[in-house]
Design an enzyme around this catalytic site. Structure first.
Site, short mmCIF file in Angstrom:
data_model
loop_
_atom_site.label_atom_id
_atom_site.label_comp_id
_atom_site.label_asym_id
_atom_site.label_seq_id
_atom_site.Cartn_x
_atom_site.Cartn_y
_atom_site.Cartn_z
N ASP A 55 67.28 22.32 -32.22
CA ASP A 55 67.00 23.74 -32.02
C ASP A 55 68.09 24.44 -31.21
O ASP A 55 68.39 25.61 -31.44
CB ASP A 55 65.66 23.90 -31.31
N CYS A 83 66.52 17.52 -24.26
CA CYS A 83 66.92 18.40 -23.14
C CYS A 83 65.95 18.29 -21.97
O CYS A 83 64.74 18.24 -22.15
CB CYS A 83 67.05 19.83 -23.62
N CYS A 133 63.13 15.05 -30.73
CA CYS A 133 63.31 16.47 -30.40
C CYS A 133 62.39 17.39 -31.20
O CYS A 133 61.99 17.08 -32.32
CB CYS A 133 64.77 16.87 -30.62
N ASP A 134 62.08 18.50 -30.57
CA ASP A 134 61.44 19.67 -31.14
C ASP A 134 60.50 19.40 -32.30
O ASP A 134 59.43 18.87 -32.13
CB ASP A 134 62.52 20.70 -31.48
N SER A 153 61.57 29.52 -27.26
CA SER A 153 61.93 28.16 -26.88
C SER A 153 61.10 27.71 -25.70
O SER A 153 60.67 28.51 -24.87
CB SER A 153 63.42 28.11 -26.51
N GLU A 202 62.96 30.43 -33.22
CA GLU A 202 62.83 30.27 -31.78
C GLU A 202 63.87 31.15 -31.11
O GLU A 202 65.04 31.12 -31.48
CB GLU A 202 63.06 28.80 -31.44
#
Length: 552
Positions: free
Chosen positions: A78, A191, A119-120, A468, A442
Site C-alpha cells: 500500500d 510497517c 501486509c495490508d 491508511s 487508501e
C-alpha cells in the site's frame, strides 16, 4: 485425507507421476499434503523475508510427518501504491488472493494449509480463504518492521509522508526529508506502527487462527523463525484432530476481535476486513457493535500513529496475549473459545502478563476511556462511516465546518499543498469508494498533508474511500452508501455545513430532506474512471464498504 484423491488409488497413477516429477518420493506421498501459501516477493518490504518463514514452516511440517508443498500469492504494498493509479488495485487484490488460495487448495486436493501473509490486504485475504475452504489451517505472518531512528526519536513510514507535506510548505529542508527517508524503514517487515498490516496480524491472534506472538514478534527476531516452525508443527495437530477454521471462527470470536481492536486502537481498515472474513464464515458482522464495545473497553495501548510506541514496544510489553489477559481479567473477553494451539484462549493466556504498564495500561489508567474506533451515522452516512477515534485530537471530536468538495484524492491533495484549505474546513473527497474509485483507495497522502502543514487539529477529512492505518486526525472514511451509488456524498456542495459528533456517533450535512431530494433530481452518476480490465469487473460486483466490500 483429501489428498488420497490424487495419491492413493490405482487409477491415480497419472497424478502421482506428475507429483513425482517434482521430486516427491512414494514415502512423501504417503503423508498428508500440506499447502504452504507464501506471498514472498521482492517488492514489499514486509515480504522479502518470507522465504525464511516458509523454510521454517516446512521444517515444522516435516518434523510432524507431513509433506509441505509451497505455492505463491500476489501482494500489493500500500505504501508504494499510494498516491497513483496503483492504489486502485490494493483492496481489489484481496479478492484475487482469496480466490487464488482457494483455487490452489481445491485443485490439488490439499489436506491442510499454512498461510504466510504479512501486509495490508494479504492478511485478510488469506483469512478469508481459510474460512471459505474450511480445512485445517494456521496463519503465520512475517512480522513487523523495527522503528527507525531520527534525532533520538523513533520514526516510521508515516513520518516520511508527513515530512513531504512539511517540505512542500517550507517547514522542513530537503536535506532533513532525505535523512528521514533513509532512516524510517530500516528493516524488513510490515510497517512498524499499528497500521493495517499489524492490526490484522494482531487480530489474527485474537480470532484464534494465529499462534501467540503472530502479531508482534519483529520480522528480524529469531523468535519469528521459531514461530514459523511451530506453525508448521501445529497445522499437523490441527489435521490429526480435524480442527478447522469454522470450529474456531464464530460470532463470539469476531466479538473478541472487535473488543481487542478497541483496546489497541487499530486501523479503520479492520472495519472493512473483519466483516469480509465474517462473510466467508457465514456470519453477518454488524458494525454497530463498534460503538457498543468502545463504550465498554477503553483504549489501553497507544501505538503510532496515535502515540509514540511501535509494535516492538508492544511485543516487549507482553504482546497480544498480555492485552487479551487484561480484557479477560476484566471479564469482557470470551476466553473459552478454541484456537489453533488446540487449547482455549484461557489456557493460552495462563502465563501471559503485562511487562510494561505504560505500553499496556489497565482499564483505570487507559489512554482514553473509550475504545479506539467509532462508527458514525447520519443523513450524510445512512449506512455508516468509521473513524479512528483514538487518533483524533480532543478539539476535533466535535466539529462543524464548511465543506470543501473534491471529486478525487488528487484534487484534494493539490488544494492542501497550495494552502487553499483553511482552519475549520471539512475536506470532502468523494467518488473514491469501492465502485467509484474503483477499489476504495487508501488516502494517506491527503491526511499526511493536513498533518504536515499543521492543520490536523483544525481540519476534518471525510470520504467514501478509506484511510491508511497510518492516518491520524479527524479522518472519517467508509461513508456508505458511496457517492457512485447515489449516496448523500454525491450532492454535497461547496460551503455546505458538515456536522461531526464522534462521541455520539453522528455525521450530518445541514440540509433539509427536501433540499437533499431536490439536489438528487439533478444528479447523474459520473462515467466510471476505469472501463477495462479487472477493475472494471470488480466495480460491477463489489458491495458497499459497510458490508466489507466483498464481491457478490
Amino acid at each position: 485425507m483429501r489428498s488420497k484423491n490424487v495419491t492413493k488409488k490405482i487409477d491415480k497413477a497419472p497424478q502421482r507421476s506428475l507429483l513425482k516429477a517434482t521430486g516427491l518420493t512414494d514415502e512423501e506421498l504417503e503423508n498428508p499434503l500440506i499447502g504452504v501459501c507464501n506471498s514472498v516477493n521482492e517488492l514489499i518490504p514486509g515480504h522479502t523475508d518470507l522465504d525464511k518463514i516458509a523454510d521454517g514452516v516446512k521444517a515444522g511440517i516435516r518434523l510432524k510427518g507431513g509433506t509441505p508443498l509451497e505455492f505463491g500469492a500476489i501482494g500489493v504494498c500500500d505504501g508504494i501504491a499510494m498516491g497513483h493509479e496503483g492504489m486502485h488495485y490494493s483492496l481489489a487484490s484481496r479478492e484475487l488472493i482469496a480466490d487464488s488460495v482457494e483455487t490452489m487448495a481445491k485443485a490439488h486436493a490439499l489436506d491442510a494449509l499454512v498461510l504466510i501473509p504479512n501486509c495490508d490486504k494479504i492478511v485478510p485475504a488469506m483469512l478469508m480463504a481459510a474460512a471459505r475452504l474450511n480445512i485445517p489451517t494456521v496463519v503465520v505472518s512475517g512480522g513487523a518492521m523495527l522503528a527507525g531512528r531520527h534525532k533520538g526519536k523513533n520514526i516510521d513510514l508515516n513520518t516520511v509522508f508527513e515530512g513531504v507535506a512539511a517540505y512542500k510548505t517550507d517547514k522542513m529542508s530537503e536535506g532533513e526529508l532525505s535523512e528521514i527517508e533513509n532512516t524510517a524503514c530500516q528493516t524488513c517487515g510490515s510497517c512498524s506502527g499499528m497500521f493495517t498490516a499489524n492490526s490484522m496480524n494482531c487480530l489474527t491472534e485474537v480470532l484464534g487462527l494465529g499462534l501467540p506472538g503472530n502479531g508482534t514478534i519483529p520480522a528480524v527476531y529469531s523468535d519469528r523463525i521459531r514461530l514459523a516452525k511451530y506453525a508448521g508443527m501445529q497445522v499437523m495437530e490441527m489435521f490429526e484432530r480435524d480442527i478447522k477454521p469454522l470450529d474456531i471462527l464464530n460470532e463470539r470470536s469476531f466479538d473478541n476481535a472487535l473488543k481487542v481492536d478497541m483496546a489497541l486502537g487499530c486501523s479503520t481498515n479492520t472495519a472493512l476486513h473483519l466483516p469480509a472474513i465474517a462473510y466467508e464464515a457465514g456470519i453477518e458482522l454488524d458494525l454497530e457493535l463498534i460503538n457498543k464495545f468502545k463504550a465498554e473497553i477503553p483504549h489501553i495501548c497507544s501505538l503510532s500513529p496515535a502515540g509514540s510506541h511501535h509494535i516492538q514496544d508492544l511485543h516487549e510489553a507482553g504482546g497480544i496475549p498480555a492485552v487479551m489477559k487484561v480484557l479477560s481479567e476484566e471479564g469482557v473477553l470470551e476466553d473459552d473459545l478454541i484456537t489453533v494451539t488446540g487449547k482455549t484462549i484461557k489456557d493460552n493466556l495462563a502465563e501471559a502478563e503485562v511487562l510494561d504498564d505504560d505500553i499496556i495500561r489497565s482499564f483505570e489508567t487507559a489512554y482514553h476511556k473509550e475504545g479506539g474506533l467509532a462508527f458514525l451515522k447520519g443523513n450524510l452516512a445512512p449506512d455508516g462511516a468509521v473513524v479512528k477515534q483514538a487518533a483524533v485530537a480532543d478539539e476535533m471530536l466535535v466539529h462543524k465546518g464548511p465543506a470543501r468538495v473534491f471529486n478525487s484524492e488528487e484534487e484534494s491533495v493539490a488544494a492542501i499543498h497550495n494552502g487553499d484549505i483553511k482552519p475549520g474546513d471539512v475536506v470532502v473527497i468523494r467518488y473514491e469508494g469501492p465502485k467509484g474509485g474503483p477499489g476504495m483507495r487508501e488516502m494517506l497522502t491527503p491526511t499526511s498533508a493536513v498533518a504536515g502543514v499543521g492543520l490536523d487539529k483544525e481540519v476534518a477529512l471525510i470520504t467514501d474511500g478509506r484511510f491508511s492505518g497510518a492516518t491520524r486526525g479527524a479522518s472519517i472514511g467508509h461513508i456508505s452508501p458511496e457517492a457512485m451509488e447515489g449516496g448523500p456524498m454525491a450532492i454535497v456542495q461547496e460551503g455546505d455545513i458538515i456536522e461531526i459528533d464522534i462521541p455520539n456517533g453522528k455525521l450530518n450535512i445541514k440540509l433539509s430532506q427536501k433540499e437533499v431530494e431536490e439536489r438528487f433530481k439533478e444528479w447523474e452518476a459520473p462515467e466510471p474512471k476505469i472501463k477495462t480490465g479487472y477493475l472494471s469487473r470488480y466495480a460491477k460486483l463489489v458491495t458497499s464498504a459497510n458490508t466489507g466490500a466483498v464481491l457478490k
